[in-house]
Design an enzyme around this catalytic site. Structure first.
Site, PDB file in Angstrom:
ATOM      1  CD  GLU A  37      -2.480   1.533   2.839  1.00 27.01           C
ATOM      2  OE1 GLU A  37      -1.973   0.905   3.765  1.00 27.01           O
ATOM      3  OE2 GLU A  37      -3.719   2.035   2.478  1.00 27.01           O
ATOM      4  CD  GLU A  44      -6.385   2.251   7.161  1.00 31.42           C
ATOM      5  OE1 GLU A  44      -6.267   2.681   5.923  1.00 31.42           O
ATOM      6  OE2 GLU A  44      -5.686   1.832   7.744  1.00 31.42           O
TER       7      GLU A  44
HETATM    8  O1  LIG Z   1      -1.940   3.804   6.740  1.00 31.43           O
HETATM    9  C1  LIG Z   1      -2.868   3.255   6.327  1.00 31.43           C
HETATM   10  O2  LIG Z   1      -3.565   3.567   5.511  1.00 31.43           O
HETATM   11  C2  LIG Z   1      -2.765   1.411   6.514  1.00 31.43           C
HETATM   12  O3  LIG Z   1      -3.653   1.015   5.930  1.00 31.43           O
HETATM   13  C3  LIG Z   1      -1.487   1.015   7.024  1.00 31.43           C
HETATM   14  O4  LIG Z   1      -1.841  -0.513   7.131  1.00 31.43           O
HETATM   15  C4  LIG Z   1      -1.444   1.345   8.402  1.00 31.43           C
HETATM   16  O5  LIG Z   1      -0.507   2.574   8.353  1.00 31.43           O
HETATM   17 MG   LIG Z   2      -4.929   2.122   4.477  1.00 31.97          MG
END
Ligand SMILES: O=C(O)C(=O)[C@H](O)CO
Ligand SMILES: [Mg+2]
Length: 258
Positions: A141, A238
């Site tokens: 990511e 998230e």
């Molecule tokens: O920061 C993010 O967007 C994440 O998904 C990572 O897993 C954690 O920093």
């Molecule tokens: Mg993330």
């Protein structure tokens, strides 16, 4: 309508971590994700998931000394043994929790440094093969430098090239809409172009990283586009609730009105 997973590292923080599973299920979620389960016995986390009838769709490989600012081991030369142990730990938890996606964090390292690039490539291949033997998808990511200064992986094109160059079918992109918008914008076109390599999606408003629908992007249009592009994976929520988690869940009503 996408399949949403509550992120228990950011949501339901009114509760202790192990109590967030029940809170998420009571709020209507069928799936969860979080950063790390390693502070708790795998059996305890598995029991919470089973009790709440939740699917654990994602968590991260151990990322080094998080409290000391480490954000992953993969691009850190000299940490190879620790990294390989971290992969074994993550796979053991994934087996216990029934999780089929693991996010490998890269670390704070200069991507222009050939030694770090080589360390990362070796780590990615090792983790990909180990995860592939367990039929697990390994995710990488890109993270924006405002939230994660100095992070090794900070470009979606860089990540896509690594995935393509490695050529392992179980290595996919963790497409976090929040980071995409901050790093590059052009979210809808990137989703379309990168869909073949996307293994997981996450969402939060920009710039506040709060509930979808509270920032500069038309988050609902983006989520609609995921359906139109045939994405059938999970969307990790998230985000940091602006207030109490339950108060902020009314953004999900948008899908009821569709
Ligand atoms: O920061 C993010 O967007 C994440 O998904 C990572 O897993 C954690 O920093
Ligand atoms: Mg993330």
């Amino acid at each position: 309508m996408p399949f949403f997973a509550a992120n228990l590292s950011m949501m339901f923080t009114e509760h202790g971590f192990l109590d967030r599973f029940r809170a998420a299920a009571d709020a209507g979620f069928d799936a969860v994700e979080f950063l790390f389960p390693y502070d708790y016995p795998a059996a305890e986390v598995a029991a919470r998931l089973a009790d709440a009838e939740l699917e654990q769709v994602l968590f991260n490989l151990p990322a080094g000394d998080w409290a000391d600012g480490e954000r992953g081991l993969a691009a850190l030369p000299g940490r190879e043994d620790e990294f390989r142990r971290s992969v074994a730990t993550a796979l053991s938890y994934a087996k216990a929790l029934g999780t089929r996606r693991l996010h490998m964090m890269a670390g704070i390292a200069d991507a222009a440094d050939p030694g770090r690039r080589a360390a990362y490539a070796d780590a990615l291949a090792f983790a990909a093969d180990a995860a592939g033997e367990k039929d697990i998808t390994l995710l990488i990511e890109p993270l924006n430098p405002r939230d994660m200064p100095g992070y090794f992986l900070n470009s979606f094109d860089q990540a896509a090239a690594m995935i393509t160059d490695l050529g392992r079918p179980n290595v996919k992109l963790q497409f976090d809409i929040y980071h995409r918008q901050i790093l590059h914008g052009d979210v809808l076109k990137a989703l379309e172009q990168m869909m073949p390599i996307i293994g997981h999606v996450q969402i939060a408003s920009v710039p506040g990283r709060n509930e979808p629908g509270t920032g500069e992007l038309d988050d609902f249009r983006v989520l609609e586009a995921l359906d139109e592009l045939g994405y059938r994976g999970f969307v990790g929520c998230e985000y940091r609730p602006k207030a109490a988690t339950l108060e902020g869940l009314d953004w999900l009503d948008w899908f009821e009105e569709c």
